[in-house]
Design an enzyme around this catalytic site. Sequence first.
Site, PDB file in Angstrom:
ATOM      1  N   LYS A  78     124.823  69.505 -10.164  1.00 17.54           N
ATOM      2  CA  LYS A  78     125.358  68.688 -11.266  1.00 17.54           C
ATOM      3  C   LYS A  78     124.222  67.897 -11.913  1.00 17.54           C
ATOM      4  O   LYS A  78     123.374  67.352 -11.197  1.00 17.54           O
ATOM      5  CB  LYS A  78     126.437  67.753 -10.710  1.00 17.54           C
ATOM      6  CG  LYS A  78     127.203  66.957 -11.762  1.00 17.54           C
ATOM      7  CD  LYS A  78     128.331  66.168 -11.102  1.00 17.54           C
ATOM      8  CE  LYS A  78     129.145  65.362 -12.090  1.00 17.54           C
ATOM      9  NZ  LYS A  78     130.246  64.622 -11.443  1.00 17.54           N
ATOM     10  N   SER A 160     134.766  65.257 -13.510  1.00 20.66           N
ATOM     11  CA  SER A 160     133.616  65.480 -14.359  1.00 20.66           C
ATOM     12  C   SER A 160     132.679  66.603 -13.884  1.00 20.66           C
ATOM     13  O   SER A 160     131.829  67.044 -14.649  1.00 20.66           O
ATOM     14  CB  SER A 160     132.800  64.188 -14.452  1.00 20.66           C
ATOM     15  OG  SER A 160     132.335  63.802 -13.174  1.00 20.66           O
ATOM     16  N   SER A 184     136.201  63.574  -9.189  1.00 15.79           N
ATOM     17  CA  SER A 184     135.403  64.532  -9.959  1.00 15.79           C
ATOM     18  C   SER A 184     134.898  65.764  -9.221  1.00 15.79           C
ATOM     19  O   SER A 184     134.376  66.678  -9.850  1.00 15.79           O
ATOM     20  CB  SER A 184     134.210  63.828 -10.588  1.00 15.79           C
ATOM     21  OG  SER A 184     134.627  63.196 -11.752  1.00 15.79           O
TER      22      SER A 184
HETATM   23  N1  GLN Z   1     137.993  61.172 -13.856  1.00 15.46           N
HETATM   24  C1  GLN Z   1     137.628  59.935 -13.217  1.00 15.46           C
HETATM   25  C2  GLN Z   1     136.967  59.017 -14.216  1.00 15.46           C
HETATM   26  O1  GLN Z   1     136.951  59.354 -15.341  1.00 15.46           O
HETATM   27  C3  GLN Z   1     136.747  60.201 -12.043  1.00 15.46           C
HETATM   28  C4  GLN Z   1     135.367  60.495 -12.427  1.00 15.46           C
HETATM   29  C5  GLN Z   1     134.506  60.808 -11.243  1.00 15.46           C
HETATM   30  O2  GLN Z   1     134.988  61.003 -10.142  1.00 15.46           O
HETATM   31  N2  GLN Z   1     133.213  60.815 -11.488  1.00 15.46           N
HETATM   32  O3  GLN Z   1     136.496  57.988 -13.884  1.00 15.46           O
END
Ligand code: GLN
Length: 470
Positions: A78, A160, A184
Amino acid sequence: MIENLTIENFLEKLKNKEFSAKEFFEKLFEKIEKEDKEIEAFLSLNKEEALKSAEKIDELISKKEKLPPLCGVPCAIKDNILVEGLKCTAGSKILAPPENILGGYVAPFDATVIKKLKKAGAIIVGKTNLDEFAMGSSTEYSAFKITRNPHDPERVPGGSSGGSAAAVAKNFCLFSLGSDTGGSIRQPAGFCKVVGLKPTYGAVSRFGLIAFASSLDQIGPMTKNVRDCEIVFEIIKGKDPLDSTSVEIEKKFEEKKEIKVGIPKEYLVEGIEPEVKSAFESAVKKFQEKGVKFEEISLPHTEYALPCYYIIACAEASSNLARYDGLRYGNFCEGKDIFDTYSKTRALFGKEVKRRIILGTFVLSAGYYEAFYLKAQKVRRKIKEDFERAFEKVDLIFTPVSPTLPFKIGEKITDPLKMYLSDIFTVSVNLAGVPAISIPIENLPVGLQIIGPHFSESKIFETAKLYERN
Ligand code: GLN
């Protein structure tokens, strides 16, 4: 050929010289260059370096030297995890000039997880797309491109870590690393039908991970099956002197014949799509057939998890993202004075990131701190206690990973609250700091989430494997 390989059979075939690492990687890059046009899992590739490393692996094999445990295994990372010498954008224009992604921030050192992977012989294929600074649930908030779901290109891959999930699902690598602050790793794993682990907070070093919300962030593996996930986790875990929140896992879980699982009654309520509910119920049935016992439990503070998460995550993000001022990292837009320089530079943040910085600054400001931030910290404690109480009665907890199947590209992008709802089943786990895995079920793009007490990863793997053994 990578389609049918797991980490273990890749290693075996490489050692038996059924293929050389060099030819394997040449074919792999041919595949990626052809197929990633449709999916856009990668932000950048590491072809030259990867081919050089592959040659070195072939030399080791021909000299019959002792081989490292992930010898030549292709992986994707990532793009918020630093790999020395490679650009790292975190999906943001602030770390890469908009017109030329090649010119952006270049990582001056390896994250600890990368050091460990390199030492184990893994080969990095490229850096994967993500929502800007890992804020999002669909990978649509990347400043550079939209990644598509490999099983249906009209739909999102989740986020994400959408790029990392899609790269595994498309067989561009044998595993990838993602980061999980509120879901994410698990949600995109579910949407792309792969396995993803959010380890216990502290089990894996965060040194070299671009911080979003430091008390919630964890790096974890995304793989095709549970065994591969376990293999990668064993390599990346452990105490790191460069991350004072990291620890060694010492706890051993007693081998019990019977596994007792709790299903929280608060999770199977309104808003959950019928396909998700029925997939979850059939998965539970399969576990029952293998002797797993189920009972209903309660996690009474579940309804406060989402607001609590968004207050804490945004508060921490507003502080972490203050370092992007154009003077220390990445992009710099010169203005007529210091304030103009700051505002021009920080205008490079995308809409969602700005929204969170503003919200975070607000909940931390004098007069609102007690009403919001402090209150959220108290609720966080309650959520943690819910899990502690539950784990006195049951060994593990099962829930769906997300309330819906993958949604259409563009469907939620204009409504942040709808987007935030995608995380309703995953954020509590980060608030409590416990580990959870997402495994694909019923051949649908939805995951089963298996949550365990702190440091119970081995128990989670062992149980998740029961489902795969059909
Ligand atoms: N979707 C969640 C957010 O927008 C989690 C994001 C993540 O785990 N990095 O914060």
